[in-house]
Scaffold this motif. Structure first.
Motif, PDB file in Angstrom:
ATOM      1  N   THR A 246     -13.021   1.932 -91.765  1.00  0.00           N
ATOM      2  CA  THR A 246     -14.466   1.753 -91.584  1.00  0.00           C
ATOM      3  C   THR A 246     -15.033   0.878 -92.691  1.00  0.00           C
TER       4      THR A 246
ATOM      5  N   ILE B 256     -14.484  -2.722 -91.876  1.00  0.00           N
ATOM      6  CA  ILE B 256     -15.422  -3.186 -90.844  1.00  0.00           C
ATOM      7  C   ILE B 256     -16.807  -3.415 -91.441  1.00  0.00           C
TER       8      ILE B 256
ATOM      9  N   ASN C 196      -9.910  -0.961 -85.728  1.00  0.00           N
ATOM     10  CA  ASN C 196     -10.652  -2.094 -86.290  1.00  0.00           C
ATOM     11  C   ASN C 196     -11.828  -2.412 -85.371  1.00  0.00           C
ATOM     12  N   GLU C 197     -12.435  -3.598 -85.536  1.00  0.00           N
ATOM     13  CA  GLU C 197     -13.629  -3.948 -84.754  1.00  0.00           C
ATOM     14  C   GLU C 197     -13.391  -3.903 -83.248  1.00  0.00           C
TER      15      GLU C 197
END
Length: 538
Positions: free
Chosen positions: A356, A359, A321-322
């Motif tokens: 992705t 995100i 994740n981020e």
């Protein structure tokens, strides 16, 4: 010159140019101070540096000239001799950028755009009256005689409805050369009207033919632009980056890496994702148009490129994740951090694109959640679809992420693929998958430049001709895009518009946002996209 030799010489001249840009000059050097790397590039070794001055720059180019003179045969082609002459001349201290980006070193696949960028500079930035004066310094006043020895050039010369004025000098030759390169693949496999032959050839073979027929043409145009301080703004060095990085470890950040970074969540707080554009020639408020900023494109491109490289190496990152992404300070590019890898399989690829997608949804929807541009939505939909398994190259090179300055060549390479590789009878079936075939002629009425392009065609466009006619309209529009710059528009009350190539491409991007992505997708489905090497335009 072979592509391998070009790469070798480019790397040497690039190193020298960068040294000079940083205010230093290597001391005296020769072949013993240069090593060849596995990738075919050269690096300096065991050299000393001193502060840059004109004497040092001249000495550096004389040293390189001596090395290359010993490497190259005595009877070198005229364009390479032009490069060597520049390096041995006292002018070399002022011609560093031109030497580094010399036309003789351009990869064949990029000569097309190399010429067209210089052509547009001549036609749009300079006043029309100044063209003749500039072009007088360019050779081939007898161009119409030289071309008679080649069937394709002869066909281009005689096949025009309005004959070329052979007494029109270098301006007419410039227009002939432009028309020839933009239509270069349309005679592939077709009977030549003036030679009764059918020739099959590639775009690279066509460029080889031009390079040996008019070897000094591009170098001399480049030289006159450099003398007028107009060359550097074209950023021609971007056309020399032919090799994509492929070591997957370069896309992973560790604490031992000596690079400053910003965590992605912190970085995107200050990131401007979209900019509002007023299409050139249109009234304020006539359309509410948004495109992605170059900073947002750079971030997303780097993230998708890393993922593509991982997959090419047979790897899939685990769940991320981020918090697993950092941004390189000063570069705006993403790297992964604190991730694990597993062997690539379909489920891993799907999971990677889903992660992705999540995100990017948060990045792309934070500023304009209800009005994400259609081309960006197309990218997001590809990533969230099961088709993402086979669409990795389209996702990584998606048209919405393309620098505006390269949309021109991006489209033209796909156009040539459609027109030259495929049988003409197949076009309509292929293009049925591409939008705007039924209403393109209605949509374009909102913009004066598009109206001008539509109505000024010598043979009126058949508005019932569907996607095939639109493809040709779009091609004609982009290759003539700067010719109305500062000119009175016949079909818009003599309005005069000043604009840049990037502003023109912005207008096309917001008017037909799905056109390039859908052509790209269609070529990928037919396994024809990868051969175009579109990643080199990023």
């Amino acid at each position: 010159m072979t592509e391998e030799a070009k790469r070798l010489i480019r790397s040497l001249l690039k190193a020298l140019h960068i040294f000079h840009q940083h205010g230093v000059c290597p001391g005296q050097f020769d072949e013993s101070n240069i090593v060849l790397l596995k990738d075919g590039k050269l690096k300096f070794r065991d050299i000393t540096f001193e502060a840059k001055d004109e004497t040092g720059v001249l000495r550096n180019y004389q040293n390189v000239h001596l090395i290359l003179s010993q490497l190259l045969p005595d009877n070198v082609p005229e364009d390479i001799k032009h490069l060597l002459d520049l390096m041995s001349s006292s002018r070399s201290s002022q011609m560093g950028y031109m030497i580094y980006t010399h036309a003789s070193l351009v990869p064949l696949g990029n000569r097309f755009q190399f010429f067209l960028q210089m052509y547009e500079k001549l036609k749009s930035v300079l006043g029309r009256a100044e063209h003749q004066n500039i072009l007088d310094a360019v050779p081939y006043g007898d161009w119409y005689k030289i071309l008679e020895d080649n069937h394709l050039l002869n066909n281009s010369f005689h096949g025009r409805r309005t004959p070329y004025n052979i007494n029109g000098g270098p301006t007419v030759f410039l227009n002939f050369y432009r028309n020839t390169v933009v239509h270069r693949m349309e005679n592939h496999g077709q009977p030549l009207k003036y030679s009764y032959k059918k020739l099959r050839y590639t775009s690279d073979e066509f460029e080889e033919m031009l390079a040996v027929t008019f070897p000094l043409y591009l170098p001399k145009i480049q030289e006159v632009l450099d003398e007028r301080k107009m060359l550097r703004a074209l950023n021609l060095e971007n056309l020399f980056s032919m090799e994509a990085q492929c070591n997957h470890e370069k896309y992973i950040y560790t604490e031992t890496t000596s690079q400053e970074t910003t965590p992605l969540p912190e970085y995107i707080v200050a990131l401007t994702v979209y900019k509002n554009v007023k299409p050139v020639g249109e009234k304020n408020g006539s359309r509410d148009c948004w495109i992605m900023t170059k900073e947002a494109k750079r971030l997303i491109r780097s993230l998708l490129k890393a993922l593509y490289i991982f997959h090419q190496h047979g790897l899939c990152p685990g769940k991320f994740n981020e918090s697993n992404i950092v941004i390189l300070t000063g570069k705006g590019k993403a790297k992964f951090t604190h991730i694990t890898f597993e062997a690539k399989d379909d489920s891993g690829i799907l999971r990677n694109y889903e992660d992705t997608h999540a995100i990017l949804q948060r990045i792309l929807c934070q500023q304009s959640p209800d009005n994400v541009p259609k081309d960006i939505n197309h990218l997001l939909e590809l990533m969230s679809s099961p088709r993402s398994i086979n669409m990795g190259y389209v996702i990584y090179t998606h048209a919405c992420l393309l620098p505006l300055g390269n949309r021109y060549q991006f489209f033209l390479q796909m156009f040539e693929k459609i027109m030259s590789v495929l049988d003409r009878a197949v076009h309509q079936d292929m293009l049925n998958d591409v939008p705007y075939g039924d209403n393109w002629h209605t949509i374009l009425q909102c913009n004066p430049l598009l109206k001008e392009s539509f109505h000024s065609c010598e043979n009126p466009y058949d508005t019932n001709g569907g996607s095939t006619v639109f493809l040709k309209f779009y091609r004609n529009t982009v290759v003539h895009r700067m010719e109305n710059h500062g000119q009175a528009l016949v079909y818009s009350n003599k309005k005069k518009l000043k604009y840049t190539p990037e502003e023109f491409e912005e207008m096309l991007a917001v008017t037909f946002p799905l056109y390039l992505p859908k052509i790209q997708e269609m070529l990928q489905e037919r396994k024809m996209l990868r051969a175009l090497n579109l990643h080199k335009l990023f």
